[in-house]
Design a protein around this motif. Sequence first.
Motif, PDB file in Angstrom:
ATOM      1  N   MET A  19       0.846  -1.183   0.000  1.00  0.00           N
ATOM      2  CA  MET A  19       0.000   0.000   0.000  1.00  0.00           C
ATOM      3  C   MET A  19       0.892   1.248   0.000  1.00  0.00           C
ATOM      4  O   MET A  19       1.839   1.332   0.772  1.00  0.00           O
ATOM      5  CB  MET A  19      -0.899  -0.032   1.233  1.00  0.00           C
ATOM      6  CG  MET A  19      -1.816   1.133   1.366  1.00  0.00           C
ATOM      7  SD  MET A  19      -2.852   0.858   2.814  1.00  0.00           S
ATOM      8  CE  MET A  19      -3.915   2.215   2.686  1.00  0.00           C
ATOM      9  N   ALA A  20       0.587   2.186  -0.836  1.00  0.00           N
ATOM     10  CA  ALA A  20       1.372   3.415  -0.943  1.00  0.00           C
ATOM     11  C   ALA A  20       1.141   4.306   0.280  1.00  0.00           C
ATOM     12  O   ALA A  20       0.051   4.360   0.827  1.00  0.00           O
ATOM     13  CB  ALA A  20       0.987   4.166  -2.213  1.00  0.00           C
ATOM     14  N   ARG A  21       2.211   4.986   0.684  1.00  0.00           N
ATOM     15  CA  ARG A  21       2.105   5.913   1.804  1.00  0.00           C
ATOM     16  C   ARG A  21       1.717   7.292   1.302  1.00  0.00           C
ATOM     17  O   ARG A  21       2.032   7.660   0.179  1.00  0.00           O
ATOM     18  CB  ARG A  21       3.438   6.004   2.547  1.00  0.00           C
ATOM     19  CG  ARG A  21       3.842   4.707   3.213  1.00  0.00           C
ATOM     20  CD  ARG A  21       5.064   4.879   4.058  1.00  0.00           C
ATOM     21  NE  ARG A  21       6.222   5.179   3.212  1.00  0.00           N
ATOM     22  CZ  ARG A  21       7.430   5.442   3.674  1.00  0.00           C
ATOM     23  NH1 ARG A  21       7.654   5.467   4.966  1.00  0.00           N
ATOM     24  NH2 ARG A  21       8.428   5.688   2.868  1.00  0.00           N
ATOM     25  N   THR A  22       1.074   8.051   2.175  1.00  0.00           N
ATOM     26  CA  THR A  22       0.752   9.429   1.843  1.00  0.00           C
ATOM     27  C   THR A  22       2.004  10.281   2.026  1.00  0.00           C
ATOM     28  O   THR A  22       2.979   9.858   2.654  1.00  0.00           O
ATOM     29  CB  THR A  22      -0.364   9.985   2.744  1.00  0.00           C
ATOM     30  OG1 THR A  22       0.131  10.080   4.085  1.00  0.00           O
ATOM     31  CG2 THR A  22      -1.614   9.122   2.692  1.00  0.00           C
ATOM     32  N   TYR A  23       1.939  11.484   1.507  1.00  0.00           N
ATOM     33  CA  TYR A  23       3.040  12.436   1.654  1.00  0.00           C
ATOM     34  C   TYR A  23       3.348  12.675   3.127  1.00  0.00           C
ATOM     35  O   TYR A  23       4.513  12.655   3.532  1.00  0.00           O
ATOM     36  CB  TYR A  23       2.652  13.732   0.942  1.00  0.00           C
ATOM     37  CG  TYR A  23       3.699  14.800   0.955  1.00  0.00           C
ATOM     38  CD1 TYR A  23       4.913  14.618   0.312  1.00  0.00           C
ATOM     39  CD2 TYR A  23       3.466  16.010   1.594  1.00  0.00           C
ATOM     40  CE1 TYR A  23       5.874  15.616   0.300  1.00  0.00           C
ATOM     41  CE2 TYR A  23       4.421  17.018   1.586  1.00  0.00           C
ATOM     42  CZ  TYR A  23       5.621  16.807   0.942  1.00  0.00           C
ATOM     43  OH  TYR A  23       6.563  17.797   0.940  1.00  0.00           O
ATOM     44  N   GLU A  24       2.327  12.877   3.931  1.00  0.00           N
ATOM     45  CA  GLU A  24       2.530  13.114   5.365  1.00  0.00           C
ATOM     46  C   GLU A  24       3.161  11.905   6.042  1.00  0.00           C
ATOM     47  O   GLU A  24       4.015  12.051   6.920  1.00  0.00           O
ATOM     48  CB  GLU A  24       1.212  13.487   6.058  1.00  0.00           C
ATOM     49  CG  GLU A  24       0.700  14.861   5.703  1.00  0.00           C
ATOM     50  CD  GLU A  24       1.680  15.983   6.030  1.00  0.00           C
ATOM     51  OE1 GLU A  24       2.353  15.927   7.073  1.00  0.00           O
ATOM     52  OE2 GLU A  24       1.785  16.918   5.217  1.00  0.00           O
ATOM     53  N   GLU A  25       2.776  10.710   5.644  1.00  0.00           N
ATOM     54  CA  GLU A  25       3.382   9.498   6.207  1.00  0.00           C
ATOM     55  C   GLU A  25       4.861   9.406   5.831  1.00  0.00           C
ATOM     56  O   GLU A  25       5.685   9.002   6.653  1.00  0.00           O
ATOM     57  CB  GLU A  25       2.626   8.252   5.730  1.00  0.00           C
ATOM     58  CG  GLU A  25       1.246   8.124   6.338  1.00  0.00           C
ATOM     59  CD  GLU A  25       0.400   7.048   5.685  1.00  0.00           C
ATOM     60  OE1 GLU A  25      -0.515   6.545   6.373  1.00  0.00           O
ATOM     61  OE2 GLU A  25       0.641   6.712   4.512  1.00  0.00           O
ATOM     62  N   MET A  26       5.191   9.806   4.595  1.00  0.00           N
ATOM     63  CA  MET A  26       6.597   9.797   4.181  1.00  0.00           C
ATOM     64  C   MET A  26       7.405  10.807   4.988  1.00  0.00           C
ATOM     65  O   MET A  26       8.530  10.521   5.410  1.00  0.00           O
ATOM     66  CB  MET A  26       6.718  10.093   2.686  1.00  0.00           C
ATOM     67  CG  MET A  26       6.276   8.939   1.818  1.00  0.00           C
ATOM     68  SD  MET A  26       6.603   9.239   0.071  1.00  0.00           S
ATOM     69  CE  MET A  26       5.141  10.157  -0.377  1.00  0.00           C
ATOM     70  N   LEU A  27       6.840  11.995   5.245  1.00  0.00           N
ATOM     71  CA  LEU A  27       7.541  12.990   6.053  1.00  0.00           C
ATOM     72  C   LEU A  27       7.731  12.495   7.484  1.00  0.00           C
ATOM     73  O   LEU A  27       8.802  12.661   8.069  1.00  0.00           O
ATOM     74  CB  LEU A  27       6.765  14.315   6.056  1.00  0.00           C
ATOM     75  CG  LEU A  27       6.741  15.082   4.743  1.00  0.00           C
ATOM     76  CD1 LEU A  27       5.824  16.301   4.864  1.00  0.00           C
ATOM     77  CD2 LEU A  27       8.130  15.493   4.310  1.00  0.00           C
TER      78      LEU A  27
END
Length: 91
Positions: free
Chosen positions: A1-9
């Motif tokens: 499952m792809a992570r959101t931008y906020e999750e990556m930060l």
Amino acid sequence: MARTYEEMLTAARRRVDEITPSELAARTDEPALIDVREPDDWELGTLPGAVLVPRGILEYTIGGKLPDHARPVVVYCEGGHRSLLAAATMV
């Protein structure tokens, strides 16, 4: 499952030590400064001694830009997000 931008930060913050401009100015170890903004941003001004390595080409150009692998590195951009993700890539 792809992570959101906020999750990556959030994940990057767990791996990278962030510092403020004041903390950078107070350092005595003279880190290598890597500016990961785009060339147009670079033209508007940069920190003295910084090296331009745009975020989009970081992975395949950084090796040639940092010959001293033992030297501390500070990565920066305009708002802190590109530099955070770039630094996490380099860790």
